[in-house]
Design a protein around this motif. Structure first.
Motif, PDB file in Angstrom:
ATOM      1  N   ILE A  78      13.598 -46.829 -78.427  1.00 30.74           N
ATOM      2  CA  ILE A  78      12.954 -45.980 -77.303  1.00 30.74           C
ATOM      3  C   ILE A  78      13.785 -44.512 -77.195  1.00 30.74           C
ATOM      4  CG2 ILE A  78      13.141 -45.285 -74.841  1.00 30.74           C
ATOM      5  CD1 ILE A  78      13.055 -48.026 -74.183  1.00 30.74           C
ATOM      6  N   PRO A  79      14.568 -44.468 -78.419  1.00 31.00           N
ATOM      7  CA  PRO A  79      15.268 -42.201 -78.331  1.00 31.00           C
ATOM      8  C   PRO A  79      15.227 -41.896 -80.017  1.00 31.00           C
ATOM      9  CG  PRO A  79      16.972 -44.236 -78.293  1.00 31.00           C
ATOM     10  CD  PRO A  79      15.720 -45.204 -77.316  1.00 31.00           C
ATOM     11  N   MET A  80      14.083 -43.412 -80.628  1.00 31.09           N
ATOM     12  CA  MET A  80      13.552 -42.659 -81.898  1.00 31.09           C
ATOM     13  C   MET A  80      11.944 -42.524 -81.542  1.00 31.09           C
ATOM     14  SD  MET A  80      14.382 -45.956 -84.293  1.00 31.09           S
ATOM     15  CE  MET A  80      13.704 -45.019 -86.010  1.00 31.09           C
ATOM     16  N   MET A  84      11.072 -38.521 -81.886  1.00 34.75           N
ATOM     17  CA  MET A  84       9.789 -37.495 -82.565  1.00 34.75           C
ATOM     18  C   MET A  84       8.981 -37.252 -81.958  1.00 34.75           C
ATOM     19  SD  MET A  84       9.149 -37.887 -85.616  1.00 34.75           S
ATOM     20  CE  MET A  84       9.733 -37.893 -86.631  1.00 34.75           C
ATOM     21  N   LEU A  85       8.543 -37.599 -80.784  1.00 36.81           N
ATOM     22  CA  LEU A  85       7.592 -36.774 -80.422  1.00 36.81           C
ATOM     23  C   LEU A  85       8.240 -35.415 -79.790  1.00 36.81           C
ATOM     24  CD1 LEU A  85       6.645 -39.788 -77.063  1.00 36.81           C
ATOM     25  CD2 LEU A  85       5.305 -38.641 -79.069  1.00 36.81           C
ATOM     26  N   ALA A 104      -0.239 -34.753 -87.059  1.00 35.03           N
ATOM     27  CA  ALA A 104       0.948 -34.853 -86.146  1.00 35.03           C
ATOM     28  C   ALA A 104       0.577 -35.567 -84.572  1.00 35.03           C
ATOM     29  CB  ALA A 104       1.146 -33.079 -85.250  1.00 35.03           C
ATOM     30  N   ALA A 105      -0.740 -34.905 -83.741  1.00 39.89           N
ATOM     31  CA  ALA A 105      -2.086 -34.920 -82.819  1.00 39.89           C
ATOM     32  C   ALA A 105      -1.533 -36.503 -82.864  1.00 39.89           C
ATOM     33  CB  ALA A 105      -3.169 -34.414 -82.506  1.00 39.89           C
ATOM     34  N   ARG A 106      -2.567 -37.092 -84.109  1.00 40.82           N
ATOM     35  CA  ARG A 106      -2.431 -38.566 -83.872  1.00 40.82           C
ATOM     36  C   ARG A 106      -1.251 -39.669 -83.878  1.00 40.82           C
ATOM     37  NH1 ARG A 106      -5.971 -41.080 -89.093  1.00 40.82           N
ATOM     38  NH2 ARG A 106      -5.635 -43.281 -88.149  1.00 40.82           N
ATOM     39  N   GLY A 110      -0.156 -42.652 -80.953  1.00 34.66           N
ATOM     40  CA  GLY A 110       0.540 -43.211 -81.420  1.00 34.66           C
ATOM     41  C   GLY A 110       1.785 -43.437 -81.026  1.00 34.66           C
ATOM     42  N   HIS A 111       2.575 -42.966 -80.801  1.00 29.66           N
ATOM     43  CA  HIS A 111       4.639 -43.100 -79.809  1.00 29.66           C
ATOM     44  C   HIS A 111       3.995 -43.371 -78.878  1.00 29.66           C
ATOM     45  CE1 HIS A 111       5.409 -42.292 -84.384  1.00 29.66           C
ATOM     46  NE2 HIS A 111       6.182 -42.127 -84.325  1.00 29.66           N
ATOM     47  N   ARG A 112       3.526 -41.912 -77.892  1.00 25.27           N
ATOM     48  CA  ARG A 112       2.946 -42.477 -76.940  1.00 25.27           C
ATOM     49  C   ARG A 112       2.622 -43.581 -76.159  1.00 25.27           C
ATOM     50  NH1 ARG A 112       0.431 -36.266 -75.118  1.00 25.27           N
ATOM     51  NH2 ARG A 112       1.981 -34.752 -75.722  1.00 25.27           N
ATOM     52  N   ALA A 113       1.896 -44.269 -76.605  1.00 29.46           N
ATOM     53  CA  ALA A 113       1.323 -45.308 -75.811  1.00 29.46           C
ATOM     54  C   ALA A 113       2.113 -46.511 -76.114  1.00 29.46           C
ATOM     55  CB  ALA A 113       0.715 -45.457 -77.205  1.00 29.46           C
ATOM     56  N   GLU A 114       3.175 -46.412 -76.775  1.00 28.84           N
ATOM     57  CA  GLU A 114       4.522 -47.538 -77.268  1.00 28.84           C
ATOM     58  C   GLU A 114       5.716 -47.466 -76.648  1.00 28.84           C
ATOM     59  OE1 GLU A 114       4.128 -47.136 -82.245  1.00 28.84           O
ATOM     60  OE2 GLU A 114       5.545 -46.434 -81.364  1.00 28.84           O
ATOM     61  N   LEU A 115       5.567 -45.891 -75.781  1.00 23.43           N
ATOM     62  CA  LEU A 115       6.403 -46.321 -74.448  1.00 23.43           C
ATOM     63  C   LEU A 115       6.817 -46.743 -73.992  1.00 23.43           C
ATOM     64  CD1 LEU A 115       7.654 -42.374 -75.074  1.00 23.43           C
ATOM     65  CD2 LEU A 115       8.889 -43.931 -75.934  1.00 23.43           C
TER      66      LEU A 115
END
Length: 212
Positions: A78-80, A84-85, A104-106, A110-115
């Motif tokens: 979660i903090p990683m 990174m976001l 970066a936008a891509r 992806g990272h936002r979807a994981e949180l």
């Protein structure tokens, strides 16, 4: 930048187990300097029974089969991902390279979807949602100092720092996600770790391809 990541898959499991012991000790008991280097992890060889210890949960929650490794992986990922976001979101203002902006936008998407999935599973485990790695300088973790350094850079200098931090983040994410699949107990967490391993691997290939 942190110490180089380890390229031996078996050490990924040991990394996660080490983090699990840190989480069990509590944030006050493990400042950044307390995280040993990879060789120390190799020497410690934590025993599988300790890794499989079930995490206690408050009354009214459903513990499922979460063990210390599951919780440690979630509390690390979660903090990683959040850090990174923050770094990736600097790209529109700091780079003049449209390819870097698109990349970066891509990765942001992806990272936002994981949180939400990571946070939901941590909530199911009954473990606290606090950042137990606040202020820790760990491989793959973008620190406040990293953010300041990257935030001061522009153009090609920014691009290099972004790529360096991103590559380390992706490589470490792959390693600890493999470790969770080896040592975790909760099926939903292991499945998410497998998904994130595949995603990070594809993202790393995309990053390497963009540099050619």
């Amino acid at each position: 930048m942190k110490a180089a990541t380890i390229g031996v898959p078996v050490l990924a499991a040991l990394t996660v187990l080490l983090v699990a012991r840190c989480v069990a000790a509590g944030p006050a008991a493990h400042p950044a300097a307390a995280h040993p280097s990879p060789p120390a992890v190799r020497e410690s060889h934590p025993s599988p029974p300790a890794a499989r210890e079930t995490v206690s949960t408050p009354a009214g929650t459903t513990p499922g089969t979460f063990n210390a490794t599951d919780v440690a992986w979630l509390q690390l990922m979660i903090p990683m991902t959040e850090q990174m976001l923050r770094l990736l979101e600097l790209a529109p203002e700091q780079t003049s390279n449209p390819r870097v902006t698109r990349l970066a936008a891509r990765f942001v998407a992806g990272h936002r979807a994981e949180l939400p999935r990571l946070r939901a599973l941590l909530g199911r485990s009954g473990a606290p949602g606090t950042n137990v790695h606040e202020g820790h300088d760990m491989p793959g973790m973008v620190t406040a100092e990293d953010l300041r350094a990257v935030g001061r850079a522009t153009g090609a200098a920014f691009d290099r720092l972004l790529v360096d931090n991103l590559r380390e983040h992706l490589e470490q994410g792959i390693l600890v996600s493999r470790g969770e699949q080896d040592a975790g107990a909760e099926q939903a967490v292991r499945e998410l770790a497998a998904t994130i391993e595949r995603t990070r691997t594809a993202q790393l290939a995309l990053l390497d391809g963009a540099g050619r």
